[in-house]
Design a protein around this motif. Structure first.
Motif, PDB file in Angstrom:
ATOM      1  N   MET A 284      83.725 109.407 111.742  1.00 24.68           N
ATOM      2  CA  MET A 284      84.787 108.553 111.392  1.00 24.68           C
ATOM      3  C   MET A 284      86.243 109.107 111.436  1.00 24.68           C
ATOM      4  SD  MET A 284      85.271 106.083 108.191  1.00 24.68           S
ATOM      5  CE  MET A 284      86.009 107.678 107.471  1.00 24.68           C
ATOM      6  N   LEU A 285      86.237 109.690 110.726  1.00 24.33           N
ATOM      7  CA  LEU A 285      87.587 110.653 110.548  1.00 24.33           C
ATOM      8  C   LEU A 285      88.264 111.752 111.955  1.00 24.33           C
ATOM      9  CD1 LEU A 285      87.546 112.329 107.180  1.00 24.33           C
ATOM     10  CD2 LEU A 285      88.681 110.691 108.131  1.00 24.33           C
ATOM     11  N   GLY A 286      87.325 112.031 112.286  1.00 20.97           N
ATOM     12  CA  GLY A 286      87.322 112.695 113.964  1.00 20.97           C
ATOM     13  C   GLY A 286      88.027 111.753 114.552  1.00 20.97           C
ATOM     14  N   LEU A 287      87.049 110.431 115.167  1.00 21.60           N
ATOM     15  CA  LEU A 287      87.606 109.634 115.784  1.00 21.60           C
ATOM     16  C   LEU A 287      88.668 109.095 115.867  1.00 21.60           C
ATOM     17  CD1 LEU A 287      84.400 107.451 116.265  1.00 21.60           C
ATOM     18  CD2 LEU A 287      85.782 108.448 118.225  1.00 21.60           C
ATOM     19  N   ILE A 288      88.958 108.661 113.438  1.00 24.34           N
ATOM     20  CA  ILE A 288      90.687 108.004 113.976  1.00 24.34           C
ATOM     21  C   ILE A 288      91.531 109.676 113.907  1.00 24.34           C
ATOM     22  CG2 ILE A 288      92.164 107.596 111.373  1.00 24.34           C
ATOM     23  CD1 ILE A 288      89.471 106.100 110.289  1.00 24.34           C
ATOM     24  N   ILE A 289      91.618 110.513 113.846  1.00 24.63           N
ATOM     25  CA  ILE A 289      92.730 111.693 113.825  1.00 24.63           C
ATOM     26  C   ILE A 289      92.503 111.964 115.187  1.00 24.63           C
ATOM     27  CG2 ILE A 289      93.011 113.947 113.914  1.00 24.63           C
ATOM     28  CD1 ILE A 289      91.024 113.986 111.040  1.00 24.63           C
ATOM     29  N   ALA A 290      91.590 111.898 116.422  1.00 22.18           N
ATOM     30  CA  ALA A 290      91.892 111.816 118.007  1.00 22.18           C
ATOM     31  C   ALA A 290      92.484 110.407 118.287  1.00 22.18           C
ATOM     32  CB  ALA A 290      90.753 112.220 118.674  1.00 22.18           C
TER      33      ALA A 290
END
Length: 434
Positions: A284-290
């Motif tokens: 979830m965090l990886g998608l948001i950061i990207a």
């Protein structure tokens, strides 16, 4: 404000209001706006922005700290924390309500997550305090307020994300969060003490044997040992120059597993559940950061930061007036968006304004994290409110009312840091000077 900026903002609000995934919404707004208003190869910008956003070495600490928090959540360390703290706070005005605040501060030192801190401490202390006759509303309120310390006191997951997106030293951010975290903890405890003096009926009278209090305090110290070892391994390795934040996170996971093995709570089920929980959160965090990295590039091409900057500069606000305005904006955003979304959406626009007003990026990082903490206890989407509702089975309105005094305390504390920003820079300055 230019038309592209207006269209982008309206599109973003519409997508978020629709309930779509935040990450896909951010990407969609960027792609849609650039395709309409700019003649650039959007697919190349998307690929480059995503790669730059998720390839930072400091982001490696993120899954490791999350894994440590997931493991701690499944350990039995928190079970002995209440009994260890109880003799130390028993004679303070407010009595055992202080255990909620101190236990959250201890757990925040090793978890980095607000929701994990609130849930882990609450599942132990709520029943204990209810059984001893403490005011239930204050029990819930202290957990709501102190649970947010998981974001402010290092190691903090949100600090890592902010540091990567703003290109700020994560170690400086960790250092800057210590003193405000301690002061906010003392503010919560001071409020409980004053309230207990004014309304003695909220705290039951202690009937224990005070002659044995030091014996009880010493007997409870072993329960604090796992937290002391973890705190030493994380903070000691970083500030001692032995390890970077990423390396300290790896050490912390190893130490957590060793401690769990010694207490015989390191099972295959615990490892499996912790790994699954970590994978979900990191994805979830990886998608948001990207997505946030791409949106930051997109709004730069659209000219939104310059437009917002020109608008706010036209208001001729003093630096403190700008911060008050941002506080209002973040409180409004916190009522509808979760904290991580607020950070990734606003950094590209707001950070240049704050820096031009004379505040540095480390100070703004602490300010932003405090505003995210406020979002954690702001209805209707505050995560800590839902965690406490699940733990207590109370109506959400009652949980919100219980959290409100601590919301006001945090709001006043943020204003205090805006008036005295040197409080945030004190420890980083000493560390750099040393």
């Amino acid at each position: 404000m230019p038309l592209p900026s207006i269209v982008a903002m309206i599109s973003l609000l519409a997508i978020l209001a629709s309930g779509a995934w935040v990450s896909l919404g951010l990407m969609g707004v960027g792609i849609f706006s650039l395709e309409i208003f700019r003649s650039i190869p959007v697919e190349k910008l998307l690929a480059q922005s995503i790669w730059n956003g998720v390839s930072s070495a400091e982001l490696l600490a993120l899954p490791l700290f999350i894994l440590m928090a997931e493991l701690l959540f499944r350990s039995r360390f928190i079970d002995g924390l209440f009994s260890a703290l109880e003799p130390w706070v028993r004679r303070l005005p407010g009595g055992l309500l202080h255990t909620n605040i101190l236990a959250c501060a201890f757990f925040a030192l090793v978890s980095g997550s607000s929701a994990a801190t609130t849930s882990s401490v609450g599942r132990i202390t709520i029943n204990e305090l209810d059984g001893r006759g403490y005011d239930r509303r204050l029990t819930i309120g202290t957990l709501a307020g102190a649970g947010t310390l998981g974001f402010l006191i290092p190691p903090s997951i949100v600090m890592i994300v902010y540091g990567v997106l703003s290109q700020t030293s994560v170690l400086k951010l960790f250092t800057a969060g210590i003193l405000p975290g301690v002061l906010l903890t003392l503010c919560f405890m001071g409020f409980i003490a004053v309230l207990a003096k004014l309304r003695p009926n909220i705290v039951p009278k202690h009937t224990g044997d005070n002659s044995r209090i030091w014996r009880e305090r010493m007997a409870g110290l072993p329960a604090l040992l796992p937290f002391i070892v973890l705190i030493g391994s994380i903070l000691g390795s970083m500030y001692g120059g032995i390890a970077s934040p990423t390396e300290a996170a790896a050490v912390a996971v190893l130490v957590t597993m060793v401690l769990m093995a010694l207490e015989r709570s390191l099972t295959w089920r615990a490892l499996s559940d912790a790994a699954t929980g970590t994978a979900r959160t990191v994805a979830m965090l990886g998608l948001i950061i990207a997505a946030a990295s791409f949106l930051a590039s997109a709004i730069g091409f659209l000219g939104m930061p310059q437009a917002v900057s020109a608008f706010i500069n036209g208001l001729n606000l003093p630096p403190l007036g700008l911060i008050v305005l941002l506080m209002v904006v973040y409180i409004i955003l916190g009522s509808f968006l979760e904290g991580m979304s607020i950070i990734v959406m606003t950094i590209p626009i707001v950070l240049p304004l704050v820096v031009s007003a004379g505040y540095d990026k480390v100070w703004f990082g602490v300010f932003l994290i405090l505003m995210v903490e406020l979002a954690q206890i702001s209805p209707p989407v505050g995560m800590n409110l839902f965690v406490l509702q699940g733990l207590t089975r109370e109506p959400l309105t009652r949980v919100v009312r219980a959290a409100f005094p601590f919301f006001i305390i945090m709001l006043c504390f943020v204003f205090f840091l805006a008036v005295f920003p040197q409080v945030v820079g004190l420890l980083p300055g000493l560390l750099q000077g040393g």
